[in-house]
Design an enzyme around this catalytic site. Sequence first.
Site, short mmCIF file in Angstrom:
data_model
loop_
_atom_site.label_atom_id
_atom_site.label_comp_id
_atom_site.label_asym_id
_atom_site.label_seq_id
_atom_site.Cartn_x
_atom_site.Cartn_y
_atom_site.Cartn_z
N TYR A 188 -4.20 -10.69 -8.85
CA TYR A 188 -2.99 -10.10 -8.27
C TYR A 188 -2.32 -11.08 -7.31
CZ TYR A 188 -0.16 -6.54 -5.80
OH TYR A 188 0.87 -5.80 -5.25
N ASP A 189 -3.12 -11.62 -6.36
CA ASP A 189 -2.54 -12.49 -5.33
C ASP A 189 -1.92 -13.74 -5.94
OD1 ASP A 189 -4.06 -10.61 -4.01
OD2 ASP A 189 -5.04 -12.01 -2.65
N GLU A 190 -2.69 -14.41 -6.81
CA GLU A 190 -2.18 -15.66 -7.40
C GLU A 190 -1.10 -15.36 -8.44
OE1 GLU A 190 -2.70 -18.25 -5.90
OE2 GLU A 190 -4.78 -18.57 -5.36
N ASN A 228 1.85 -2.68 2.83
CA ASN A 228 1.36 -1.37 2.35
C ASN A 228 2.37 -0.23 2.54
OD1 ASN A 228 -0.93 -3.15 3.08
ND2 ASN A 228 -2.12 -1.50 2.18
N VAL A 287 -4.43 5.56 1.15
CA VAL A 287 -3.72 6.76 1.61
C VAL A 287 -3.94 7.92 0.63
CG1 VAL A 287 -1.45 7.76 2.09
CG2 VAL A 287 -2.02 5.48 2.95
N SER A 288 -3.74 7.64 -0.66
CA SER A 288 -3.92 8.73 -1.64
C SER A 288 -5.38 9.15 -1.70
CB SER A 288 -3.40 8.30 -3.01
OG SER A 288 -3.88 7.03 -3.36
N TYR A 311 -14.33 2.08 3.28
CA TYR A 311 -15.02 0.88 2.80
C TYR A 311 -15.24 -0.03 4.00
CZ TYR A 311 -13.25 2.54 -1.76
OH TYR A 311 -12.95 3.30 -2.86
N GLY A 318 -14.61 0.35 8.75
CA GLY A 318 -13.34 1.00 9.09
C GLY A 318 -12.54 0.27 10.15
P1 NAD Z 1 2.65 1.66 -9.19
O1 NAD Z 1 1.36 1.30 -9.82
O2 NAD Z 1 2.89 3.09 -8.84
O3 NAD Z 1 3.88 1.18 -10.07
C1 NAD Z 1 3.83 0.07 -10.92
C2 NAD Z 1 4.52 0.46 -12.21
O4 NAD Z 1 4.52 -0.68 -13.09
C3 NAD Z 1 3.80 1.59 -12.95
O5 NAD Z 1 4.74 2.53 -13.38
C4 NAD Z 1 3.14 0.87 -14.13
O6 NAD Z 1 2.96 1.72 -15.24
C5 NAD Z 1 4.13 -0.25 -14.39
N1 NAD Z 1 3.56 -1.39 -15.10
C6 NAD Z 1 2.37 -2.01 -14.86
N2 NAD Z 1 2.20 -3.02 -15.74
C7 NAD Z 1 3.30 -3.04 -16.54
C8 NAD Z 1 3.70 -3.84 -17.64
N3 NAD Z 1 2.94 -4.84 -18.10
N4 NAD Z 1 4.88 -3.56 -18.24
C9 NAD Z 1 5.67 -2.55 -17.81
N5 NAD Z 1 5.33 -1.74 -16.76
C10 NAD Z 1 4.15 -2.00 -16.16
O7 NAD Z 1 2.76 0.74 -7.89
P2 NAD Z 1 3.89 0.64 -6.77
O8 NAD Z 1 3.24 0.86 -5.46
O9 NAD Z 1 5.07 1.47 -7.14
O10 NAD Z 1 4.26 -0.90 -6.86
C11 NAD Z 1 5.49 -1.36 -7.41
C12 NAD Z 1 5.61 -2.85 -7.18
O11 NAD Z 1 5.60 -3.13 -5.78
C13 NAD Z 1 4.46 -3.67 -7.80
O12 NAD Z 1 4.99 -4.86 -8.32
C14 NAD Z 1 3.57 -3.98 -6.62
O13 NAD Z 1 2.87 -5.18 -6.79
C15 NAD Z 1 4.59 -4.08 -5.49
N6 NAD Z 1 3.95 -3.80 -4.18
C16 NAD Z 1 3.68 -2.52 -3.80
C17 NAD Z 1 3.06 -2.29 -2.58
C18 NAD Z 1 2.76 -0.90 -2.09
O14 NAD Z 1 2.15 -0.77 -1.01
N7 NAD Z 1 3.14 0.16 -2.75
C19 NAD Z 1 2.71 -3.36 -1.76
C20 NAD Z 1 2.99 -4.66 -2.20
C21 NAD Z 1 3.63 -4.86 -3.41
N1 UDP Z 2 -10.07 1.58 1.58
C1 UDP Z 2 -10.98 2.48 2.10
N2 UDP Z 2 -11.26 3.58 1.36
C2 UDP Z 2 -10.69 3.86 0.17
C3 UDP Z 2 -9.74 2.94 -0.35
C4 UDP Z 2 -9.46 1.81 0.38
O1 UDP Z 2 -11.52 2.29 3.21
O2 UDP Z 2 -11.00 4.90 -0.42
C5 UDP Z 2 -9.73 0.40 2.38
C6 UDP Z 2 -9.75 -0.92 1.62
O3 UDP Z 2 -11.06 -1.48 1.62
C7 UDP Z 2 -8.77 -1.75 2.43
C8 UDP Z 2 -7.76 -0.71 2.94
O4 UDP Z 2 -8.41 0.55 2.83
O5 UDP Z 2 -9.42 -2.34 3.53
C9 UDP Z 2 -6.46 -0.68 2.14
O6 UDP Z 2 -6.82 -0.56 0.78
P1 UDP Z 2 -5.75 -0.32 -0.38
O7 UDP Z 2 -6.50 -0.33 -1.65
O8 UDP Z 2 -4.94 0.88 -0.06
O9 UDP Z 2 -4.75 -1.55 -0.28
P2 UDP Z 2 -4.89 -3.12 -0.02
O10 UDP Z 2 -6.34 -3.47 0.21
O11 UDP Z 2 -4.35 -3.74 -1.24
O12 UDP Z 2 -4.09 -3.34 1.19
#
Ligand code: NAD
Ligand code: UDP
Length: 333
Positions: free
Chosen positions: A148-150, A177, A191-192, A207, A210
Amino acid sequence: MSTPLQRILVTGGAGFLGSHLCEQLVAQGYDVLCLDNFFTSQKQNITHLLDRPNFQLIRHDVSLPIWMEVDQIYNLACPASPVHYQFNPIKTVKTSVLGAINMCGLAKRTQAKILQASTSEVYGDPQVHPQPENYRGHVNPIGVRACYDEGKRCAETLFFDYHRSNGVNIRVVRIFNTYGPRMHPYDGRVVSNFIIQALKDKDLSIYGDGSQTRSFCYVDDMIDGFVRMMAAPDSFIGPVNLGHPEGEFTMQQLAELVLELTGSKSRITYLPLPDDDPAQRRPDITLARQHLGWEPTVTLHEGLAKTVEYFRSIDLDRFQPPTDHTAHKSSGL
Ligand code: NAD
Ligand code: UDP
């Protein structure tokens, strides 16, 4: 003569952020094309838009080329939750990298303006706090989060090379986030997970101990940031951080707030910390303030209350976990 209707493509448009963006663009009268392969989303997020004359759904994988005529592109397609982007890491890289090539190519041909949804993960496990855009990050290129990161870092590279080499009109936002209604209930993000666990009276799965932090931004503020960035002058292409500068909380604090807001009797359990989990994260949003006049307005307390209300209102039986990643077993969901 009236201005022709702008056609806007939103990839990942059925996802959490994408569906809110589509909703806003449809309400503003744009012609919206929502492209998604439904990997981490379900149609529920956009069913209310399907009968709108200025909304169209295209089931397509962004890692494959597509031919259409558009004026703007928001490139959001990519799994965002660690459990889902690690499920098929090679596919995650393809989605980010081939997706960026296909969408920048489309933007080049149609002369569309294109915005990339990048991420705070480009900073990895940051050693500078808070993170400004000129911090180059601390990413493990061979770790479990690297797909994801790269992938997102390479997408940024491609965007800037299409801009320099081909004059493509780009915008890059680095999203911190973000949470809110329409997150997938089995999304696996913190969050979810905590809210669903609390509503089901299951233990909240922290995880590690905390103490790690994240800065949480409510979805409405984030969508406002996207739209402002797309409308920004061509002299400001980013990358720009979008996130809540005062929303930094530990996971322990988040769990306690979720318990308070839901009134749940759940307890907290502590599970192993995943590899390369960043210890802290908070955006420096000086650039967004200066260039976009953007500032989040919703507190974590207010935003979580709305998110809890949403999760209470949906029928959880209508949602399938997007992948059978083992994290779903440890989180009890
Ligand atoms: P999400 O998983 O709800 O939405 C991503 C959507 O992309 C989904 O509908 C999924 O079905 C679709 N998708 C995945 N792979 C696909 C592919 N190969 N072709 C077509 N569709 C594809 O996640 P989100 O939180 O809505 O994230 C949206 C964007 O924002 C992503 O690019 C994510 O990396 C970026 N982002 C989100 C957050 C966050 O906290 N929500 C943080 C950083 C970056
Ligand atoms: N995390 C947690 N419990 C969970 C899911 C995630 O403690 O059920 C932690 C996770 O290890 C991370 C932080 O919450 O330190 C945020 O995780 P998330 O997956 O939401 O996003 P990201 O790590 O990509 O910021």
